[in-house]
Design an enzyme around this catalytic site. Structure first.
Site, PDB file in Angstrom:
ATOM      1  N   GLY A 128     -12.120  -1.224 -24.900  1.00  0.00           N
ATOM      2  CA  GLY A 128     -12.517  -2.560 -24.467  1.00  0.00           C
ATOM      3  C   GLY A 128     -13.411  -3.206 -25.493  1.00  0.00           C
ATOM      4  O   GLY A 128     -14.403  -2.643 -25.917  1.00  0.00           O
ATOM      5  N   THR A 129     -13.043  -4.387 -25.906  1.00  0.00           N
ATOM      6  CA  THR A 129     -13.655  -4.943 -27.108  1.00  0.00           C
ATOM      7  C   THR A 129     -13.390  -6.421 -27.239  1.00  0.00           C
ATOM      8  O   THR A 129     -12.417  -6.930 -26.719  1.00  0.00           O
ATOM      9  CB  THR A 129     -12.997  -4.280 -28.356  1.00  0.00           C
ATOM     10  OG1 THR A 129     -13.416  -2.959 -28.427  1.00  0.00           O
ATOM     11  CG2 THR A 129     -13.305  -4.987 -29.632  1.00  0.00           C
ATOM     12  N   THR A 130     -14.266  -7.101 -27.976  1.00  0.00           N
ATOM     13  CA  THR A 130     -13.859  -8.341 -28.621  1.00  0.00           C
ATOM     14  C   THR A 130     -14.306  -8.267 -30.073  1.00  0.00           C
ATOM     15  O   THR A 130     -15.492  -8.062 -30.339  1.00  0.00           O
ATOM     16  CB  THR A 130     -14.514  -9.577 -27.963  1.00  0.00           C
ATOM     17  OG1 THR A 130     -14.107  -9.623 -26.604  1.00  0.00           O
ATOM     18  CG2 THR A 130     -14.088 -10.847 -28.661  1.00  0.00           C
TER      19      THR A 130
ATOM     20  N   SER B 203      -9.771  -6.802 -25.674  1.00  0.00           N
ATOM     21  CA  SER B 203      -9.574  -7.290 -24.305  1.00  0.00           C
ATOM     22  C   SER B 203     -10.120  -8.706 -24.102  1.00  0.00           C
ATOM     23  O   SER B 203      -9.604  -9.457 -23.294  1.00  0.00           O
ATOM     24  CB  SER B 203     -10.225  -6.318 -23.314  1.00  0.00           C
ATOM     25  OG  SER B 203     -11.571  -6.083 -23.693  1.00  0.00           O
TER      26      SER B 203
END
Lengths: 262, 236
Positions: A44-46, A180
């Protein structure tokens, strides 16, 4: 152990495979095992990159999630590769770090062997093949996707490359965000982006897009004002790669918050 | 039945030494000396792409002289081993002493081989530490694999002894980068014996690199001709 008669290759991965294969991940062994996988991988990341008049900014949030829980609050997802490039990775944490480490070693190895740095296009192409080595992993839903940015000394501008899981390499000429919260960050960047924007404006755009991504996506971490953990912002210009200090990032978030409160 | 021939080991070893000395006599010198931020490496080398000094790993550099093809192969092998070790364990675990042993073992094996010629090279493995309190390390390795740890400065090449003698008189602790370069250049100039034509070191005739302990992870830096000229301007 020293084998100078084998003058060798500039490809570090090949050397690692022949010398210590146990240190190269072989994901094909996972085939058929996915049923038994524990589903608590950090993910989960930006992460995003944005071109401005003097170079390019590459940034990422600091949070990793395990299912519905926060797995780690201060993970760094942006890695310096050489004097003029950096990579940000989204996906399952373990293989992500391994890919970044291997890529960094490879680029530096090439530079030392050849006495000249690997061109930005050369780096981008090599990254394709690294992503491709993770295909079997990707097929099982454990995706590792990089965003690559650098300052091209020959062309005199910042450049961004995105990838697909099959190793496809695509250049973006303005901005891009993955992970995400990538889509939310892109929506914000789309509204703000201007090709002539300066560094100050570009940094503000990045801060705002990470804020929006963290607002919409539960797996993306915004600024943590209590623990003083802030997203990583890295600026790449002709002069090289430099991190924006936490104090500056904190200041910009406070500015954004007070603007939003009005 | 013919009598097997016998040559005493003394004779074999002596022959090899003479052979290598003849090669090294013509080798250009490289000087490595401590300055206030780390190690400065200077070689008499007008060539701009074939180097005598190069980066091995984060804190380690290699200075070499003699046959280019022979030390080039060792340079590349050293980088390869260092990268594999650093990748397997941790970058800090790659040390100058480890690399020196690797080179030493290899050179000694070749020097003892009965059907190969010894390597006509000399090497300096240079290392700085991120901690400024720790002294930098210089290891000098000769053709038969013997090595010694040098303090403050070391010289390799044909007239290394003459330069060392000069540096023994002139070297002082805590030199600025520019002064250290000036000192090395004067040492090079002092060994030119032809007095009818005074010999002068210019930015075009030397190769200069440093290991700067205060810089980031990669301590090695190679100076361009322009940068060398700029440093000379700052010498006191």
């Amino acid at each position: 152990m020293l084998k100078p008669h084998d003058y060798g290759t500039t490809d570090f991965l090949q050397i690692l495979k022949s010398r210590s294969p146990e240190h190269v991940a072989d994901w094909t062994r996972l085939n058929g095992m996915q049923e038994n996988f524990p589903h608590n991988f950090l993910e989960g990341t930006t992460v995003l990159a944005l071109v401005y008049d003097k170079g390019v900014i590459i940034a990422g949030d600091r949070q990793a999630t395990e299912g519905y829980q926060v797995g780690e609050r201060r993970i760094k997802k942006v890695f310096k590769i050489d004097r003029h490039s950096a990579i940000a990775i989204a996906g399952v944490a373990g293989p992500c770090f391994e890919t970044a480490k291997l890529f960094q070693v490879q680029v530096e190895f090439y530079e030392k062997m050849e006495g000249t740095s690997l061109s930005l296009d050369g780096q981008a192409n090599y990254l394709s093949s690294l992503v491709r080595t993770n295909i079997s992993l990707a097929m099982q839903g454990l995706i590792v996707l990089p965003l690559f940015a650098g300052y091209d000394l020959k062309q005199g501008k910042g450049r961004i490359f995105k990838y697909d899981v099959l190793g496809g390499r695509y250049e973006e000429d303005a901005y891009y965000a993955i992970g995400s919260g990538g889509k939310d960050a892109r929506s914000t960047l789309k509204k703000i982006f201007h090709p002539e924007m300066n560094q100050e404006f570009a940094l503000k755009a990045v801060i705002e897009s990470i804020w929006d991504a963290a607002d919409e996506d539960i797996a993306t971490g915004g600024p943590d004002l209590i623990r003083k953990i802030f997203p990583t912002l890295t600026v790449i210009t002709e002069e090289g790669v430099s991190d924006v200090s936490d104090e500056t990032v904190e200041g910009m978030f406070h500015e954004l918050v007070s603007r939003l409160e009005q | 039945m013919s009598t097997p021939y016998y040559v005493s080991p003394d004779q074999i070893w002596e022959d090899k030494k003479v052979f290598v000395d003849r090669g090294i006599e013509q080798a250009k010198e490289v000087v490595v000396l401590e300055y206030n931020n780390g190690l400065l490496m200077v070689a008499e080398n007008p060539r701009r792409t074939i180097f005598k000094i190069s980066e091995i790993y984060d804190r380690i550099a290699l200075a070499s002289t003699g046959r280019v093809s022979e030390y080039e192969a060792l340079r590349v092998a050293g980088i390869r081993e260092a990268e594999v070790k650093g990748y397997t364990y941790y970058r800090e675990d790659v040390t100058g002493k480890w690399l020196t042993n690797l080179y030493s073992q290899h050179m000694s094996a070749i020097a003892q081989g009965w059907d190969v010629k010894p390597l006509e090279i000399e090497l300096l493995v240079c290392e700085v530490d991120s901690n400024p309190e720790t002294r930098s390390q210089i290891y000098k390795i000769t053709f038969d694999g013997t090595y010694e740890e040098s303090e403050k400065f070391a010289v390799i090449g044909g007239r290394a002894d003459a330069i060392t003698e000069k540096l023994n008189e002139t070297f002082t602790d805590g030199l600025e980068l520019a002064d250290a370069l000036q000192l090395a250049s004067r040492a090079f100039e002092s060994i030119e014996v032809d007095e009818s034509e005074p010999y002068e070191i210019t930015p075009h005739t030397i190769e200069v690199s440093c290991l700067d302990a205060t810089s980031g992870r990669r301590k090695f830096r190679r100076f361009s001709v322009e940068e060398i000229a700029e440093i000379f301007n700052h010498a006191s």
